[in-house]
Write a protein that holds these residues in place. Structure first.
Motif, mmCIF file in Angstrom:
data_model
loop_
_atom_site.group_PDB
_atom_site.id
_atom_site.type_symbol
_atom_site.label_atom_id
_atom_site.label_comp_id
_atom_site.label_asym_id
_atom_site.label_seq_id
_atom_site.Cartn_x
_atom_site.Cartn_y
_atom_site.Cartn_z
ATOM 1 N N GLU A 122 0.723 -1.197 0.185
ATOM 2 C CA GLU A 122 -0.425 0.058 0.026
ATOM 3 C C GLU A 122 0.592 1.274 0.159
ATOM 4 O OE1 GLU A 122 -3.873 1.299 2.376
ATOM 5 O OE2 GLU A 122 -2.570 0.401 3.129
ATOM 6 N N TRP A 172 0.971 -2.799 4.528
ATOM 7 C CA TRP A 172 0.063 -1.944 4.720
ATOM 8 C C TRP A 172 0.560 -1.106 4.838
ATOM 9 C CZ3 TRP A 172 -4.534 -3.512 3.281
ATOM 10 C CH2 TRP A 172 -5.288 -5.116 3.802
ATOM 11 N N LEU A 173 -0.081 -0.131 4.756
ATOM 12 C CA LEU A 173 0.817 1.695 4.523
ATOM 13 C C LEU A 173 1.068 2.263 6.548
ATOM 14 C CD1 LEU A 173 1.299 4.514 3.337
ATOM 15 C CD2 LEU A 173 -1.236 5.648 3.952
ATOM 16 N N ALA A 177 -0.273 4.729 -0.480
ATOM 17 C CA ALA A 177 -1.375 5.869 -0.258
ATOM 18 C C ALA A 177 -2.382 5.449 0.405
ATOM 19 C CB ALA A 177 -1.303 6.912 -1.435
#
Length: 320
Positions: free
Chosen positions: A38, A104-105, A40
């Motif tokens: 990810e 994940w971000l 963004a």
């Protein structure tokens, strides 16, 4: 009729040896790995990582959750993020499983395992692992079964034990000892408490097959014949490290690590019992023929020859 049967058995044995001899790393599973990162909120980049086989994209195609749109290696999931059902079409053919690693971000990551028996997983748009315990248990049980049934070297060791012990009462103790030993080292290695290089482990597995096949060829009361359960336990410790190597490639879910470890081992045992059952059925049929002893000797020489080839090739890999 008997002569024809003997020739047929010898021909089948030779064909099996040719097929088995071409597989030096016989217990490895075929895994494809995908990384999804990810970049963004709701925006991802994804790719298949390199494998020894041809590109995974030739055989596998991801089906993204509803609400996500793919443009080449970019994935747009909007404000709701990547949540919903993810599947990979083609799993179970060229590749036994697909490992999807999502980064994940917020810096967390999760690994999802997809197989032919469980080709979908559910994503929740965040790193929290909401997969049900039953879902994970089923996936890792099936992976354990697939691993033992595709691991020719492990199967040959079990078959060698059957030749050594026969279908007698102490076979139960021998198989139980083998199970207990490889369960122990599988757990220790998978949890990171026992770490060894793969080439020596693979070479030792091949040598264990050579020893058991050699012991089964004679009737001398050696240690292996007097205490087959002890020998099975000692070599089972090594085979457990081989199982752990496959499990390391698959990965363990953080929130249900013990469940995945336990059920993978259960799957291995199911596959092992299937092998013993099939061997017993074959023995019941073959015992009607007078030349079964000749076929037994030929089979043991074939197993020993294949295992010797593996031992040499894997020993060379130690110094490569």
């Amino acid at each position: 009729m008997k002569g024809g049967l003997s020739a047929w058995l010898h021909g089948l044995l030779m064909l099996s040896c040719l097929l088995l001899g071409s597989v030096a790393s016989a217990h490895e599973m075929s895994m494809a790995e995908m990384q999804v990162r990810e970049m963004a909120p709701g925006e991802f980049i994804w790719q298949w990582t390199a494998t020894e086989k041809r590109a995974a994209s030739d055989d596998l195609a991801p089906a993204w959750p509803d609400g996500c749109t793919a443009e080449m290696n970019l994935l747009h999931c909007g404000k709701d993020g990547m949540q919903g059902t993810l599947s990979v079409n083609g799993v179970g053919k060229t590749y036994s499983a697909a490992l999807v690693k999502v980064y994940w971000l917020d810096g967390q990551s999760r690994v999802y395992t997809l197989t032919a028996s469980q080709p979908t997983v559910h994503l929740y748009g965040a790193a929290d692992d909401h997969r049900g315990m039953g879902e994970i248990a089923w996936a890792y049980t099936m992976l354990g079964v697939e691993h033992i049934l595709s691991g020719v070297d492990h199967l040959l060791f079990v078959i060698g034990l059957l030749f050594l012990v026969g279908f007698k009462r102490n076979l139960l103790w021998t198989i139980t000892a083998f199970t207990a030993a490889h369960s122990l080292t599988l757990a220790l290695s998978a949890l990171g408490w026992l770490v060894l290089r793969s080439p020596p482990v693979e070479a030792a597995i091949a040598l264990s097959i050579v020893l058991v096949a050699g012991e089964a060829l004679h009737q001398r009361q050696t240690l292996a014949r007097r205490w087959p359960a002890l020998v099975a336990f000692l070599f089972g410790l090594v085979h457990g490290l081989g199982f752990a190597g496959a499990l390391k490639e698959i990965g363990l879910p953080e929130n249900h690590m013990l469940v995945a470890l336990l059920t993978f081992n259960v799957g291995v045992e199911i596959g092992q019992l299937m092998t013993v059952g099939a061997a017993w059925a074959l023995w019941r049929v073959a015992s009607r023929w007078s030349r079964v002893a000749q076929a037994r000797t030929a089979a043991l020489y074939g197993i020993g020859a294949v295992a010797s080839f593996w031992a040499w090739s894997r020993a060379l890999a130690i110094f490569a």
